[in-house]
Each structure stands twice: as C-alpha cells, then as structure tokens.
Design a protein around this motif. Structure first.
Motif, mmCIF file in Angstrom:
data_model
loop_
_atom_site.group_PDB
_atom_site.id
_atom_site.type_symbol
_atom_site.label_atom_id
_atom_site.label_comp_id
_atom_site.label_asym_id
_atom_site.label_seq_id
_atom_site.Cartn_x
_atom_site.Cartn_y
_atom_site.Cartn_z
ATOM 1 N N LYS A 1 14.331 9.821 -11.130
ATOM 2 C CA LYS A 1 12.904 9.490 -11.149
ATOM 3 C C LYS A 1 12.519 8.708 -9.896
ATOM 4 O O LYS A 1 13.327 7.942 -9.366
ATOM 5 N N PRO A 2 11.291 8.876 -9.422
ATOM 6 C CA PRO A 2 10.811 8.029 -8.322
ATOM 7 C C PRO A 2 10.863 6.554 -8.727
ATOM 8 O O PRO A 2 10.680 6.214 -9.902
ATOM 9 N N VAL B 1 10.161 4.311 -12.369
ATOM 10 C CA VAL B 1 11.160 3.444 -13.003
ATOM 11 C C VAL B 1 10.573 2.054 -13.210
ATOM 12 O O VAL B 1 10.707 1.449 -14.280
ATOM 13 N N ILE B 2 9.886 1.530 -12.196
ATOM 14 C CA ILE B 2 9.293 0.191 -12.286
ATOM 15 C C ILE B 2 8.199 0.165 -13.337
ATOM 16 O O ILE B 2 8.059 -0.809 -14.100
ATOM 17 N N PRO C 1 6.822 -3.306 -18.876
ATOM 18 C CA PRO C 1 6.534 -3.782 -20.239
ATOM 19 C C PRO C 1 7.734 -4.465 -20.892
ATOM 20 O O PRO C 1 7.571 -5.448 -21.623
ATOM 21 N N ILE C 2 8.939 -3.956 -20.612
ATOM 22 C CA ILE C 2 10.149 -4.555 -21.172
ATOM 23 C C ILE C 2 10.365 -5.944 -20.581
ATOM 24 O O ILE C 2 10.682 -6.905 -21.295
ATOM 25 N N GLN D 1 7.629 -6.632 -12.121
ATOM 26 C CA GLN D 1 7.520 -7.929 -12.776
ATOM 27 C C GLN D 1 8.695 -8.804 -12.346
ATOM 28 O O GLN D 1 9.849 -8.435 -12.530
ATOM 29 N N ASN D 2 8.413 -9.956 -11.778
ATOM 30 C CA ASN D 2 9.461 -10.818 -11.243
ATOM 31 C C ASN D 2 9.741 -11.970 -12.214
ATOM 32 O O ASN D 2 8.914 -12.858 -12.394
ATOM 33 N N LEU D 3 10.934 -11.966 -12.794
ATOM 34 C CA LEU D 3 11.302 -13.010 -13.757
ATOM 35 C C LEU D 3 11.441 -14.368 -13.082
ATOM 36 O O LEU D 3 11.369 -15.402 -13.756
ATOM 37 N N GLU D 4 11.626 -14.379 -11.776
ATOM 38 C CA GLU D 4 11.774 -15.652 -11.059
ATOM 39 C C GLU D 4 10.489 -16.465 -11.072
ATOM 40 O O GLU D 4 10.515 -17.684 -10.866
#
Length: 444
Positions: free
Chosen positions: A309-310, A314-315, A320-321, A407-410
């Motif tokens: 997949k592009p 994937v992003i 959402p997850i 989405q950046n968890l940092e």
C-alpha cells in the motif's frame, strides 16, 4: 427514596422510539436472528417505528431470542454475547433512557462502568487518589466469573421494583430476560443472566451490583467498581483480607454470583495494582506490559512491508488506532513508552517506503531533491537494518511524517488528570467526608 408507579405510558411515543433508534444506529452492531441490519431497519424507519409503537400500546410486543456469538477473551477462553434484533435494541434503548435517570440517583459514587458522564479515566483517577492521598495501599482486586450470565432474574426484578412499581415496565424487562437465545438453529431457555450485548444489560448489571456497593459503603470500605471489575482499598493487609472475605460473602451468598478465586487477590501499590489496562503504583501509573505488547503487535501487522500500500494509505489507517491508544493511555506516566513507540513506528514506515521505492536509485533521487549531494551508498532496500541507516533518516526525516499527517505520540501529554475527575473532587468531597470521615483524617 422516590418510587415510580406509572412509567409505561412514557414509552408510548414515536419520538422517544426515534431517539432510541438514533442511539442504536450510532452504536452500530450486527443483525439479530432475523438477519435485519440497521440499514434495513432504517430504510423503512417510520413504518417500523409505527409497528413497534402499536405493539407496545396493545401489549402485543414480544422480544425475539438473542443470537449467540462467541468471541475469544484476551486471557484465553470464550466470551458469550447475545445480539438482539434491531427492533428489540430500539425498545431496550428507549427503556434504558427512561430508567437511567431514576437509578442514577441512588448509585454509589464509586461505580463508574456504563454510566453517563463517567469513564474508565474517572475510575483510575479515583483509585489513584485512594492510594496516594489517603494511603490505602493494600488493595483487594476482585474478578467475577461470567457476571452477566449469572445475574439472578428474581433478584434483578426485586432490585428494580424498589424504585419502579409499574407492572407493565417490570413485565417488559422480564420478557427481555426470558426471551431465550438461539444457538445455531436451536432455541435455549434463559433462566438466569442478562445477555452481554443487550442494550439494557449494563444498566441491569449496575442495578444488581449496587446492592454490593451499598453494603461495602455501610461497612466503611472504600471501593471503585467498573462493571464487574472491583477494587477495595484498605490500610493494612489484615484489613484487606477481611474485606475480601466480606465482599466474597456478599457477592456469592446474597447476590448468587461467582468470585473468580484464581484472579482475585490482594495487591500492594508498591508492586502496582492492575486495573482497566494500567498499573497504579504508589508513585506512578503505568501501561500494563501486555497492553503495550498487543498494541505493538497490531501496529506491526498494519505496517507489513509486503502490504504494497502507498505510505499515505498506511498512515491513514494507523491514525485512528494511534489516537485511540494515546487518548486512553495518556492518563498513565507513559512519556518514555510513547517516545519509544513513535520512533519504532517511524522506522517501520521507513522500511515500508524503502521497499516501495524498490531500487536505491529512487532513494538517491529523493536525497538529491532534498539538497544532499552524491555520492551515496547503496543499501539493501528490503532489509530491516536499512530502515535505520542515515540515508533512510535523511530521506524521510521526522518532519516528513508529520507533513504526511502521522499522529505523533511524542506530542501527547501524559499523566493527564481529566476535568471530569476534577469536577468530581469538588462535588464529591462532601460525600467522602460524610461517609468516611474527613479527608485529613484519612491521611497518614
């Protein structure tokens, strides 16, 4: 305590049924034994609601059996769900909306599961307060075996009858309880339990277990309960042992439930108290290790290098997850874990993109576009180690992923105390002082 004698007439309004349907639609869900989906019901909504209304008015409404569904549990075993038909879910939701405000008045303030304006975060925050502010570090962690499946019908109706004396409402609830279950093509009678999956089952369970909550309060025990997950907070191990014995007696002898002895135990906050996906310690709140392992396993599946997949797709699937995980677990002191996951995930995405580029020449072209000058080394585009190489990092910097919308968890603030809980502390302080003594008196 106010008692309600005439409620059934309030169900007999099409607008109420429509509001119930909107909530059922929002919750989604599968079809029941009749195979009718939410979309099918909605395609002829007005007529379907008119038919339900007429059946309720003429006392001809009869719930259909629920459809048995088996789903695997995290720790092994099978959880049995009962999926009602859409029409039954609409009636249950409407009845639930009618009864919830009545019973909310009486529920214990430390009950948090399936209640409006209360959440897992509130339950975790209150547990944390009991441990750290009040010094109640010995915690009884209780687990009930198949709670929904073992609720006694007579006790359910007796508990509801304390507040609601309308015989038509009680008869309707009894019909839901005794509608039976379809296992394959065979109908089975339901003499105990309320199907987990039914709209009204969580409210029934809370009404049923409120007797336990109130008994613990009368005995002076501080508890936090989320559905069938129960914590009892004590000052000493001896007190915790006594609380465990008392609670077991109430649950098994009076409420006819089964305490899972293998999972119920006494924990100390210095070792961490496991509750709703986190470990609450004397000085910290951590994400449970198994939750981190499961989350990373899911991310790994979604970032398979052979997916083809592009990267943008994937992003889009990942976000959402990532948002759901970070929103829930930001209550924990998880900054380090979030940083580690964010870095590991970017490396996996770099590996995906390298494989999509296939040849080093495309990587080199990307580097030239960014202003870097050759010569560049040739790396293996399918190797996991290559995703950590300087060339991969230069061609796909962290900001590039941010520009793609990852989405950046940092950037997530952790150790978060939620506003609902802050409001509870303001409104609940009077209750705490009245019931258990002053806050100051409970501190060490």
């Amino acid at each position: 305590m106010r008692v309600y004698y005439s409620l059934y007439g309030q169900l007999l309004h099409k607008e109420r049924l429509y509001k119930g349907f909107k909530k059922v639609w929002k919750a989604k869900g599968a079809a029941g034994i009749d195979g009718q989906s939410l979309s099918d019901f909605a395609s002829n909504l007005s007529n379907n609601l008119d038919q339900l209304l007429a059946e309720l008015q003429n006392k001809q409404y009869e719930p259909q059996p629920v459809r048995r569904v088996e789903i695997p549990k995290e720790g092994g075993g099978i959880r049995l769900l009962g999926i009602p038909t859409v029409r039954d879910r609409v009636v249950q939701q409407t009845l639930n909306d009618l009864l919830t405000p009545i019973f909310e008045e009486q529920f214990h303030p430390s009950s948090f599961g399936y209640r409006p304006h209360r959440s897992c975060h509130d339950a975790i925050n209150k547990s944390t307060m009991f441990i750290r502010r009040y010094g109640l570090e010995h915690v009884v962690d209780m687990d009930l075996s198949k709670c929904f499946d073992k609720l006694d019908h007579e006790l359910i109706l007796r508990s509801i009858r304390e507040r609601v004396r309308d015989s038509s409402v009680l008869a309707l609830i009894s019909q839901f309880l005794k509608s039976g279950v379809m296992v394959g093509e065979h109908w089975q009678k339901t003499e105990i339990g309320s199907p987990q999956g039914g709209v009204i089952s969580p409210l029934i369970a809370n009404i049923y277990l409120d007797a336990f909550d109130q008994e613990m309060r009368n005995r002076g025990h501080r508890i936090v309960r989320y559905a069938d997950d129960i914590l009892i907070f004590c000052r000493s191990r001896k007190g915790a042992g006594n609380a465990l014995a008392q609670a077991t007696k109430v649950l098994e002898k009076e409420l006819k439930l089964t305490v899972n002895q293998a999972k119920s135990h006494i924990a100390h906050s210095k070792d961490g108290v496991r509750f709703l996906g986190v470990e609450i310690g004397s000085r910290y709140t951590r994400i449970q290790a198994k939750k981190l392992v499961e989350f990373k396993r899911k991310l790994k599946q979604m970032t398979n290098r052979l997916g083809g997949k592009p990267l943008t797709d994937v992003i889009k699937e990942l976000n959402p997850i990532l948002r759901g995980f970070s929103y829930y677990f930001r209550i924990a002191n998880a900054k380090r874990e979030f940083y580690q996951i964010a870095g590991w995930l970017r490396r996996r995405l770099r590996s995906v993109q390298l494989r999509l580029w296939k040849k080093p020449a495309r990587l080199h072209r990307r580097l030239k576009q960014l202003g870097y000058k050759p010569p560049f080394k040739f790396i293996t585009m399918t190797s996991w180690n290559s995703a950590r190489s300087p060339l991969a990092s230069l061609s796909m910097p962290n900001q590039w992923f941010a520009d793609l919308g990852l989405q950046n968890l940092e950037h997530v603030r952790t150790g978060y105390v939620f506003s609902n809980y802050a409001e509870w502390k303001c409104t609940g302080a009077v209750y705490e002082a009245r019931t258990y003594g002053s806050v100051r008196g409970m501190r060490r």
